[in-house]
Write an enzyme that holds these catalytic residues in place. Sequence first.
Site, mmCIF file in Angstrom:
data_model
loop_
_atom_site.group_PDB
_atom_site.id
_atom_site.type_symbol
_atom_site.label_atom_id
_atom_site.label_comp_id
_atom_site.label_asym_id
_atom_site.label_seq_id
_atom_site.Cartn_x
_atom_site.Cartn_y
_atom_site.Cartn_z
ATOM 1 N N SER A 157 0.731 -1.223 0.482
ATOM 2 C CA SER A 157 -0.168 -0.111 0.301
ATOM 3 C C SER A 157 0.382 0.896 0.055
ATOM 4 O O SER A 157 2.694 1.261 0.469
ATOM 5 C CB SER A 157 -0.818 0.492 1.444
ATOM 6 O OG SER A 157 -1.350 1.075 1.618
ATOM 7 N N TYR A 193 -1.620 0.659 10.787
ATOM 8 C CA TYR A 193 -2.139 0.543 9.850
ATOM 9 C C TYR A 193 -0.944 -0.138 8.731
ATOM 10 O O TYR A 193 -0.004 -0.807 8.269
ATOM 11 C CB TYR A 193 -3.299 0.365 8.652
ATOM 12 C CG TYR A 193 -3.325 -0.342 7.469
ATOM 13 C CD1 TYR A 193 -4.133 -0.815 7.531
ATOM 14 C CD2 TYR A 193 -2.842 0.505 6.860
ATOM 15 C CE1 TYR A 193 -4.448 -1.996 5.990
ATOM 16 C CE2 TYR A 193 -3.787 0.508 5.361
ATOM 17 C CZ TYR A 193 -3.379 -0.844 5.013
ATOM 18 O OH TYR A 193 -3.847 -1.351 3.603
#
Length: 328
Positions: free
Chosen positions: A129, A153
Amino acid sequence: MQNFWKNRRVLITGANGFLAGWLAKDLVGRGANLTALIYKKNPVSVFETEKINRKSDVIYADILDLRSMKRIMKEHRIQTVFHLGAQAICQVAIKDPVGTLDANIRGTMNVLEAVRAVNANIHVVVASSDKAYGIHKKLPYLETYALHGEFPYEVSKSCADLISQMYYATYNIPICVIRSGNLYGGGDSHFSRIYPKTIYRLSRGLRPQLRDNSIRDYVYVEDAARAYRMVAEKMKHGLVGEVFNLGWNRPVSVLRVLRLIAKTMKKPHLKPETSNRSSSHIPKQYLSAAKIKKMVGWKAEISLEEGTKRTVAWYIDFLKTHKFRLHD
Protein backbone atom coordinates in the site's frame (compact mmCIF):
# COMPACT_ATOMS: atom_id res chain seq x y z
CA MET A 1 -1.65 -13.22 -22.63
CA GLN A 2 -4.95 -15.08 -22.53
CA ASN A 3 -3.30 -18.50 -22.94
CA PHE A 4 -0.93 -17.88 -20.00
CA TRP A 5 -3.78 -18.28 -17.52
CA LYS A 6 -5.47 -21.27 -19.17
CA ASN A 7 -5.53 -23.99 -16.45
CA ARG A 8 -2.84 -22.14 -14.45
CA ARG A 9 -3.17 -23.06 -10.79
CA VAL A 10 -3.68 -19.78 -8.91
CA LEU A 11 -4.22 -19.03 -5.24
CA ILE A 12 -5.76 -15.74 -4.12
CA THR A 13 -5.76 -15.08 -0.38
CA GLY A 14 -8.69 -13.02 0.80
CA ALA A 15 -10.36 -13.93 -2.51
CA ASN A 16 -13.73 -12.42 -1.65
CA GLY A 17 -12.25 -9.06 -0.71
CA PHE A 18 -12.69 -5.87 -2.70
CA LEU A 19 -9.79 -5.92 -5.18
CA ALA A 20 -9.47 -9.70 -4.94
CA GLY A 21 -13.02 -10.22 -6.18
CA TRP A 22 -12.37 -8.28 -9.39
CA LEU A 23 -9.02 -10.02 -9.88
CA ALA A 24 -10.67 -13.41 -9.40
CA LYS A 25 -13.32 -12.52 -11.98
CA ASP A 26 -10.64 -11.53 -14.50
CA LEU A 27 -8.51 -14.65 -13.98
CA VAL A 28 -11.41 -17.12 -14.03
CA GLY A 29 -12.60 -15.45 -17.24
CA ARG A 30 -9.18 -16.22 -18.71
CA GLY A 31 -9.35 -19.88 -17.78
CA ALA A 32 -7.35 -19.94 -14.54
CA ASN A 33 -7.82 -22.84 -12.14
CA LEU A 34 -8.54 -20.70 -9.09
CA THR A 35 -8.14 -21.72 -5.47
CA ALA A 36 -9.90 -19.06 -3.42
CA LEU A 37 -8.82 -18.71 0.20
CA ILE A 38 -11.57 -17.11 2.28
CA TYR A 39 -11.82 -16.29 5.96
CA LYS A 40 -15.56 -15.56 6.07
CA LYS A 41 -18.40 -14.77 3.67
CA ASN A 42 -18.68 -11.30 2.12
CA PRO A 43 -22.00 -10.75 0.30
CA VAL A 44 -20.88 -7.37 -1.09
CA SER A 45 -17.85 -8.75 -2.92
CA VAL A 46 -17.97 -9.24 -6.68
CA PHE A 47 -16.60 -12.71 -5.92
CA GLU A 48 -20.01 -13.59 -4.46
CA THR A 49 -22.40 -11.22 -6.25
CA GLU A 50 -21.20 -12.48 -9.64
CA LYS A 51 -20.96 -16.11 -8.51
CA ILE A 52 -17.21 -16.41 -9.06
CA ASN A 53 -17.27 -18.73 -6.04
CA ARG A 54 -19.09 -21.30 -8.18
CA LYS A 55 -16.22 -21.28 -10.66
CA SER A 56 -13.49 -21.64 -8.03
CA ASP A 57 -12.25 -24.11 -5.46
CA VAL A 58 -13.23 -22.23 -2.31
CA ILE A 59 -11.33 -22.98 0.89
CA TYR A 60 -12.23 -21.45 4.24
CA ALA A 61 -8.98 -21.01 6.13
CA ASP A 62 -6.91 -18.46 8.05
CA ILE A 63 -3.58 -17.14 6.75
CA LEU A 64 -2.43 -17.19 10.39
CA ASP A 65 -2.53 -21.00 10.22
CA LEU A 66 0.84 -21.90 8.70
CA ARG A 67 0.06 -25.61 8.54
CA SER A 68 -3.07 -24.93 6.47
CA MET A 69 -1.15 -22.64 4.14
CA LYS A 70 1.47 -25.32 3.48
CA ARG A 71 -1.21 -27.93 2.87
CA ILE A 72 -3.07 -25.72 0.40
CA MET A 73 0.09 -24.90 -1.55
CA LYS A 74 1.02 -28.58 -1.76
CA GLU A 75 -2.34 -30.22 -2.41
CA HIS A 76 -3.40 -27.70 -5.06
CA ARG A 77 0.05 -27.55 -6.70
CA ILE A 78 -0.15 -23.76 -6.80
CA GLN A 79 1.87 -21.95 -9.49
CA THR A 80 0.94 -18.30 -8.79
CA VAL A 81 -0.10 -16.66 -5.51
CA PHE A 82 -1.78 -13.28 -5.18
CA HIS A 83 -1.53 -12.42 -1.50
CA LEU A 84 -4.35 -9.96 -0.89
CA GLY A 85 -5.66 -11.24 2.43
CA ALA A 86 -5.27 -8.56 5.11
CA GLN A 87 -6.92 -6.33 7.67
CA ALA A 88 -7.26 -3.28 5.43
CA ILE A 89 -9.05 -0.59 7.44
CA CYS A 90 -7.01 2.13 9.16
CA GLN A 91 -9.60 2.89 11.84
CA VAL A 92 -9.92 -0.80 12.73
CA ALA A 93 -6.14 -0.86 13.11
CA ILE A 94 -6.31 2.05 15.57
CA LYS A 95 -8.82 0.13 17.71
CA ASP A 96 -7.10 -3.25 17.36
CA PRO A 97 -3.39 -2.80 16.62
CA VAL A 98 -2.43 -6.30 17.79
CA GLY A 99 -4.97 -8.01 15.54
CA THR A 100 -3.96 -5.87 12.57
CA LEU A 101 -0.23 -6.40 13.05
CA ASP A 102 -0.79 -10.12 13.47
CA ALA A 103 -2.94 -10.49 10.33
CA ASN A 104 -0.83 -8.29 8.08
CA ILE A 105 2.66 -9.20 9.25
CA ARG A 106 2.44 -12.80 10.45
CA GLY A 107 -0.16 -13.54 7.77
CA THR A 108 2.23 -12.40 5.04
CA MET A 109 5.09 -14.29 6.64
CA ASN A 110 3.01 -17.48 6.73
CA VAL A 111 2.06 -17.26 3.05
CA LEU A 112 5.68 -16.74 2.01
CA GLU A 113 7.03 -19.35 4.41
CA ALA A 114 4.55 -21.87 2.99
CA VAL A 115 5.84 -21.09 -0.50
CA ARG A 116 9.44 -21.49 0.67
CA ALA A 117 8.69 -24.81 2.33
CA VAL A 118 6.57 -26.34 -0.45
CA ASN A 119 7.92 -24.92 -3.71
CA ALA A 120 10.22 -21.91 -3.84
CA ASN A 121 9.49 -21.51 -7.57
CA ILE A 122 5.89 -20.39 -7.00
CA HIS A 123 5.36 -16.85 -8.29
CA VAL A 124 4.01 -14.47 -5.65
CA VAL A 125 2.46 -11.02 -6.03
CA VAL A 126 2.05 -9.27 -2.68
CA ALA A 127 -0.40 -6.43 -2.09
CA SER A 128 1.24 -3.59 -0.21
CA SER A 129 0.00 0.00 0.00
CA ASP A 130 1.00 3.62 -0.37
CA LYS A 131 0.54 3.73 3.41
CA ALA A 132 3.70 1.63 3.78
CA TYR A 133 5.76 4.73 2.94
CA GLY A 134 4.50 6.76 5.88
CA ILE A 135 4.94 10.51 5.44
CA HIS A 136 7.42 11.97 2.95
CA LYS A 137 7.67 15.64 2.08
CA LYS A 138 8.62 15.16 -1.57
CA LEU A 139 5.79 14.10 -3.89
CA PRO A 140 4.98 11.97 -5.77
CA TYR A 141 6.32 8.96 -3.88
CA LEU A 142 8.87 6.81 -5.70
CA GLU A 143 9.58 3.12 -5.13
CA THR A 144 13.02 4.06 -3.80
CA TYR A 145 11.58 5.99 -0.85
CA ALA A 146 12.09 4.49 2.62
CA LEU A 147 9.24 2.67 4.32
CA HIS A 148 8.50 4.16 7.72
CA GLY A 149 4.85 3.92 8.65
CA GLU A 150 3.93 5.54 11.96
CA PHE A 151 0.37 4.39 12.72
CA PRO A 152 -0.71 0.74 13.21
CA TYR A 153 -2.01 0.02 9.70
CA GLU A 154 0.89 1.86 8.04
CA VAL A 155 3.44 -0.01 10.16
CA SER A 156 1.81 -3.35 9.37
CA LYS A 157 2.14 -2.66 5.64
CA SER A 158 5.73 -1.38 5.96
CA CYS A 159 6.71 -4.58 7.74
CA ALA A 160 4.85 -6.93 5.38
CA ASP A 161 6.42 -5.15 2.41
CA LEU A 162 9.93 -5.55 3.82
CA ILE A 163 9.32 -9.18 4.77
CA SER A 164 8.29 -9.88 1.17
CA GLN A 165 11.47 -8.30 -0.12
CA MET A 166 13.45 -10.33 2.42
CA TYR A 167 12.04 -13.61 1.10
CA TYR A 168 13.13 -12.65 -2.40
CA ALA A 169 16.61 -11.48 -1.37
CA THR A 170 17.33 -14.37 0.98
CA TYR A 171 15.54 -17.34 -0.59
CA ASN A 172 15.28 -16.22 -4.22
CA ILE A 173 11.51 -16.74 -4.24
CA PRO A 174 10.06 -14.95 -7.30
CA ILE A 175 8.13 -12.13 -5.65
CA CYS A 176 6.83 -8.75 -6.78
CA VAL A 177 5.21 -6.18 -4.49
CA ILE A 178 2.53 -3.69 -5.54
CA ARG A 179 1.93 -0.51 -3.54
CA SER A 180 -1.36 1.02 -4.61
CA GLY A 181 -3.07 4.27 -3.89
CA ASN A 182 -6.72 4.47 -2.81
CA LEU A 183 -8.85 2.00 -4.74
CA TYR A 184 -12.53 2.57 -5.44
CA GLY A 185 -15.30 0.80 -7.32
CA GLY A 186 -18.19 -1.59 -6.79
CA GLY A 187 -17.88 -4.53 -4.43
CA ASP A 188 -16.22 -2.75 -1.51
CA SER A 189 -17.92 -4.00 1.66
CA HIS A 190 -16.20 -1.48 3.92
CA PHE A 191 -18.86 1.19 4.17
CA SER A 192 -16.54 3.33 6.28
CA ARG A 193 -14.69 4.17 3.05
CA ILE A 194 -15.50 7.28 1.12
CA TYR A 195 -17.25 5.82 -1.96
CA PRO A 196 -19.63 3.23 -0.49
CA LYS A 197 -20.44 5.38 2.54
CA THR A 198 -21.13 8.53 0.52
CA ILE A 199 -23.24 6.71 -2.07
CA TYR A 200 -25.23 5.04 0.70
CA ARG A 201 -25.87 8.32 2.50
CA LEU A 202 -26.82 10.23 -0.62
CA SER A 203 -29.16 7.43 -1.72
CA ARG A 204 -31.01 7.92 1.60
CA GLY A 205 -31.14 11.70 1.27
CA LEU A 206 -28.39 12.22 3.85
CA ARG A 207 -25.51 14.66 3.54
CA PRO A 208 -22.03 13.25 2.84
CA GLN A 209 -19.59 13.29 5.75
CA LEU A 210 -16.19 14.96 5.53
CA ARG A 211 -13.85 13.44 8.11
CA ASP A 212 -10.74 15.09 6.70
CA ASN A 213 -9.81 16.78 3.45
CA SER A 214 -6.68 14.78 2.72
CA ILE A 215 -5.16 14.63 -0.75
CA ARG A 216 -5.05 11.19 -2.34
CA ASP A 217 -4.59 9.27 -5.57
CA TYR A 218 -7.69 7.28 -6.60
CA VAL A 219 -7.39 4.22 -8.85
CA TYR A 220 -10.43 2.41 -10.23
CA VAL A 221 -10.50 -1.19 -8.99
CA GLU A 222 -10.60 -2.85 -12.42
CA ASP A 223 -7.52 -0.87 -13.45
CA ALA A 224 -5.81 -2.18 -10.31
CA ALA A 225 -6.85 -5.79 -10.97
CA ARG A 226 -5.43 -5.50 -14.48
CA ALA A 227 -2.12 -4.26 -13.02
CA TYR A 228 -1.84 -7.27 -10.71
CA ARG A 229 -2.52 -9.64 -13.61
CA MET A 230 0.00 -7.90 -15.90
CA VAL A 231 2.75 -8.00 -13.24
CA ALA A 232 2.15 -11.73 -12.73
CA GLU A 233 2.36 -12.32 -16.47
CA LYS A 234 5.66 -10.46 -16.70
CA MET A 235 7.11 -12.60 -13.91
CA LYS A 236 7.17 -15.54 -16.32
CA HIS A 237 9.78 -13.60 -18.31
CA GLY A 238 12.04 -12.93 -15.34
CA LEU A 239 10.52 -9.81 -13.80
CA VAL A 240 11.01 -10.67 -10.12
CA GLY A 241 12.14 -8.91 -6.98
CA GLU A 242 10.53 -5.66 -8.08
CA VAL A 243 8.31 -3.19 -6.26
CA PHE A 244 5.74 -1.17 -8.18
CA ASN A 245 3.65 1.85 -7.31
CA LEU A 246 0.10 1.80 -8.59
CA GLY A 247 -1.39 5.25 -9.01
CA TRP A 248 -3.13 7.68 -11.34
CA ASN A 249 -0.76 10.51 -10.41
CA ARG A 250 -3.70 12.93 -10.40
CA PRO A 251 -4.25 13.59 -6.69
CA VAL A 252 -7.55 15.06 -5.55
CA SER A 253 -9.02 16.11 -2.22
CA VAL A 254 -11.69 14.18 -0.35
CA LEU A 255 -13.99 17.20 -0.74
CA ARG A 256 -13.69 17.05 -4.52
CA VAL A 257 -14.55 13.35 -4.48
CA LEU A 258 -17.61 13.98 -2.30
CA ARG A 259 -18.80 16.69 -4.67
CA LEU A 260 -18.20 14.47 -7.71
CA ILE A 261 -20.24 11.63 -6.21
CA ALA A 262 -23.06 14.04 -5.33
CA LYS A 263 -23.02 15.48 -8.84
CA THR A 264 -23.06 12.03 -10.40
CA MET A 265 -26.05 11.08 -8.25
CA LYS A 266 -27.76 14.38 -9.16
CA LYS A 267 -27.77 15.49 -5.53
CA PRO A 268 -25.31 18.43 -5.48
CA HIS A 269 -27.62 20.28 -3.07
CA LEU A 270 -26.65 17.85 -0.30
CA LYS A 271 -23.52 19.58 0.93
CA PRO A 272 -20.88 17.74 3.00
CA GLU A 273 -21.01 17.98 6.76
CA THR A 274 -17.91 17.76 8.92
CA SER A 275 -17.71 14.70 11.14
CA ASN A 276 -15.13 13.68 13.74
CA ARG A 277 -11.69 14.37 12.34
CA SER A 278 -9.11 11.61 12.37
CA SER A 279 -5.69 12.64 13.68
CA SER A 280 -3.93 9.45 12.59
CA HIS A 281 -3.88 10.01 8.85
CA ILE A 282 -1.38 11.13 6.25
CA PRO A 283 -2.57 14.55 4.96
CA LYS A 284 -1.13 14.39 1.43
CA GLN A 285 0.05 11.36 -0.47
CA TYR A 286 0.21 10.20 -4.06
CA LEU A 287 2.42 7.93 -6.14
CA SER A 288 4.50 7.98 -9.29
CA ALA A 289 3.48 5.08 -11.56
CA ALA A 290 6.30 5.70 -14.07
CA LYS A 291 8.11 2.45 -13.20
CA ILE A 292 5.16 0.12 -13.76
CA LYS A 293 4.35 1.88 -17.00
CA LYS A 294 7.91 1.44 -18.25
CA MET A 295 8.56 -2.13 -17.06
CA VAL A 296 5.09 -3.68 -17.28
CA GLY A 297 3.22 -1.47 -19.73
CA TRP A 298 0.41 -0.64 -17.31
CA LYS A 299 -1.26 2.71 -16.89
CA ALA A 300 -4.59 3.73 -15.41
CA GLU A 301 -7.31 3.99 -18.06
CA ILE A 302 -10.52 4.78 -16.15
CA SER A 303 -10.83 8.46 -15.27
CA LEU A 304 -12.15 9.53 -11.88
CA GLU A 305 -15.34 10.78 -13.53
CA GLU A 306 -15.98 7.55 -15.43
CA GLY A 307 -14.99 5.40 -12.47
CA THR A 308 -17.36 7.34 -10.23
CA LYS A 309 -20.24 6.77 -12.67
CA ARG A 310 -19.55 3.03 -12.70
CA THR A 311 -19.21 2.88 -8.92
CA VAL A 312 -22.42 4.80 -8.28
CA ALA A 313 -24.32 2.57 -10.73
CA TRP A 314 -22.96 -0.58 -9.05
CA TYR A 315 -23.98 0.46 -5.53
CA ILE A 316 -27.39 1.80 -6.51
CA ASP A 317 -28.15 -1.54 -8.13
CA PHE A 318 -26.75 -3.43 -5.12
CA LEU A 319 -28.72 -1.36 -2.59
CA LYS A 320 -31.96 -2.03 -4.46
CA THR A 321 -31.67 -5.75 -3.79
CA HIS A 322 -29.84 -5.82 -0.47
CA LYS A 323 -31.54 -4.29 2.54
CA PHE A 324 -29.37 -3.16 5.39
CA ARG A 325 -28.84 -0.12 7.56
CA LEU A 326 -25.51 1.66 7.91
CA HIS A 327 -24.73 2.85 11.41
CA ASP A 328 -22.33 5.80 11.66
